[in-house]
Scaffold this motif. Structure first.
Motif, PDB file in Angstrom:
ATOM      1  N   LEU A   1      -5.450   3.798   4.852  1.00 35.75           N
ATOM      2  CA  LEU A   1      -5.491   2.338   4.955  1.00 35.75           C
ATOM      3  C   LEU A   1      -6.870   1.889   5.432  1.00 35.75           C
ATOM      4  O   LEU A   1      -7.416   2.447   6.390  1.00 35.75           O
TER       5      LEU A   1
ATOM      6  N   HIS B   1      -1.685  -9.237   1.811  1.00 35.36           N
ATOM      7  CA  HIS B   1      -0.309  -9.637   2.111  1.00 35.36           C
ATOM      8  C   HIS B   1      -0.129 -10.152   3.531  1.00 35.36           C
ATOM      9  O   HIS B   1       0.884 -10.774   3.848  1.00 35.36           O
TER      10      HIS B   1
ATOM     11  N   ALA C   1      -7.948  -0.534   7.182  1.00 26.90           N
ATOM     12  CA  ALA C   1      -8.074  -1.038   8.554  1.00 26.90           C
ATOM     13  C   ALA C   1      -8.359   0.071   9.554  1.00 26.90           C
ATOM     14  O   ALA C   1      -8.703  -0.201  10.704  1.00 26.90           O
TER      15      ALA C   1
ATOM     16  N   TYR D   1      -7.531  -7.292  10.916  1.00 24.90           N
ATOM     17  CA  TYR D   1      -7.830  -7.004   9.511  1.00 24.90           C
ATOM     18  C   TYR D   1      -7.050  -7.963   8.628  1.00 24.90           C
ATOM     19  O   TYR D   1      -5.873  -8.257   8.892  1.00 24.90           O
TER      20      TYR D   1
ATOM     21  N   TYR E   1       0.814  -1.217   0.000  1.00 19.37           N
ATOM     22  CA  TYR E   1       0.000   0.000   0.000  1.00 19.37           C
ATOM     23  C   TYR E   1       0.856   1.279   0.000  1.00 19.37           C
ATOM     24  O   TYR E   1       0.662   2.177   0.817  1.00 19.37           O
TER      25      TYR E   1
ATOM     26  N   TYR F   1      -5.447  -8.242   5.249  1.00 21.71           N
ATOM     27  CA  TYR F   1      -4.924  -7.670   4.012  1.00 21.71           C
ATOM     28  C   TYR F   1      -4.509  -8.815   3.081  1.00 21.71           C
ATOM     29  O   TYR F   1      -4.264  -9.942   3.537  1.00 21.71           O
TER      30      TYR F   1
ATOM     31  N   HIS G   1      -2.373 -10.997   7.616  1.00 20.62           N
ATOM     32  CA  HIS G   1      -3.449 -10.838   8.596  1.00 20.62           C
ATOM     33  C   HIS G   1      -2.836 -10.153   9.817  1.00 20.62           C
ATOM     34  O   HIS G   1      -1.847 -10.633  10.374  1.00 20.62           O
TER      35      HIS G   1
END
Length: 314
Positions: free
Chosen positions: A119, A80, A121, A76, A32, A78, A82
């Protein structure tokens, strides 16, 4: 999040005295890149989450944390990784924050962020940051309507921004008449009023939200849309239910002996700390508290304090 290891991350919400919070921009070459986030990083083996927070803020921003309190925990997934994000509110530090890795930083006003993208999250955190530290609970029946409105006017002028209209013995017609007088006082100052009771009635009265008693919380299948929604909780099961339904916040108590519930067994601060460990939603401590208890409530993991008598002192 089963099947993949969970990465534990300590995250800082630096709170400046003017209410602004600090965001940092992710660097090129990281997941990101260019997204904005609250600063922090992974917990290393043998570290506590607090130790990880202190180390990361030194490494990333060049500051020394002197006062930080645990707040919320978010999980969360993602693509790529957790992650389990342990958020701390950081109230005091030494040094001037700056990007030690040349990352951009920006102070932002909760509810009016102007950097993007953020982001994903962080969505729940952004909502929680808009909640004030004190939640006042009405006692118009006990004080009398005129005296209560006089004290409410004073409390709102003094900064109270979240009020629970809790007059359970009143018929709907009386509640309507009273709400027609209380809501304009609150709304003129940007304060929000929650009705203790039914979501449909809260809407019809023009309230910003609804506050559920514990029995309503346990019977609910979904939270109402288009309203703030909170609930009274007394144990871990009720807190987990509130979080599972995605409520905006909860109230936990009683912390100390209180005249309104003389038969209730107080939780005490030690139990509050255990109950709020790793909670994903903001929780106000309630019961026998004063405004002067705000700092101790925060240190034990609460978002703030919910006050009845202490909110309306002359």
């Amino acid at each position: 999040m089963s099947g993949r290891p969970i990465v534990e991350v300590a995250v800082a919400v630096l709170l400046r005295r003017d209410g602004c919070v600090l965001l940092a921009q992710r660097l090129p070459g990281t997941p990101y890149p260019g997204y904005w986030e609250f600063p922090g990083g992974k917990r290393e083996p043998g570290e506590s989450m607090h130790d990880a927070l202190v180390r990361e803020l030194d490494e990333e921003l060049g500051i020394e944390v002197t006062r930080a309190a645990p707040w919320l925990t978010q999980r969360y997934a993602y693509p790529h990784a957790h992650v389990e994000l342990s958020f701390f509110r950081v109230f005091e530090w030494r040094g001037e924050p700056h990007g030690r890795d040349a990352q951009a930083i920006a102070w932002q006003t909760p509810g009016a962020f102007d950097v993007e993208p953020l982001l994903p999250a962080n969505a729940a955190i952004l909502r929680a940051l808009e909640l004030p530290p004190v939640y006042g609970i009405s006692m118009a029946d006990e004080l009398g309507e005129e005296k209560f409105l006089e004290r409410a006017r004073s409390a709102i002028a003094g900064g109270l921004r979240l009020i629970q209209l809790r007059e359970k013995a009143w018929p709907i017609e009386r509640l309507q008449r009273f709400a027609e007088r209380l809501l304009p006082l609150a709304q003129a100052a940007g304060a929000r009023v929650m009705l203790n009771g039914d979501a449909a009635l809260a809407r019809s009265l023009g309230c910003a939200g609804v506050h559920w008693p514990a029995a309503t919380l346990l019977a609910a299948r979904a939270r109402p849309e288009g309203l703030l929604c909170a609930a009274s909780c007394h144990d871990r099961a009720e807190l987990e239910r509130a979080a599972g339904l995605g409520l905006d916040f909860a109230v936990l108590g009683p912390v100390a002996p209180t005249p309104s519930h003389p038969d209730a067994v107080p939780l005490g601060w030690s139990a509050v700390t255990k109950l709020l460990r790793a909670t994903p939603l903001p929780v106000y401590a309630l019961g026998g508290l004063e405004r002067s208890d705000l700092d101790i409530a925060i240190e034990h993991g609460a978002h703030g304090v919910a006050l009845r008598r202490a909110a309306w002192k002359a």
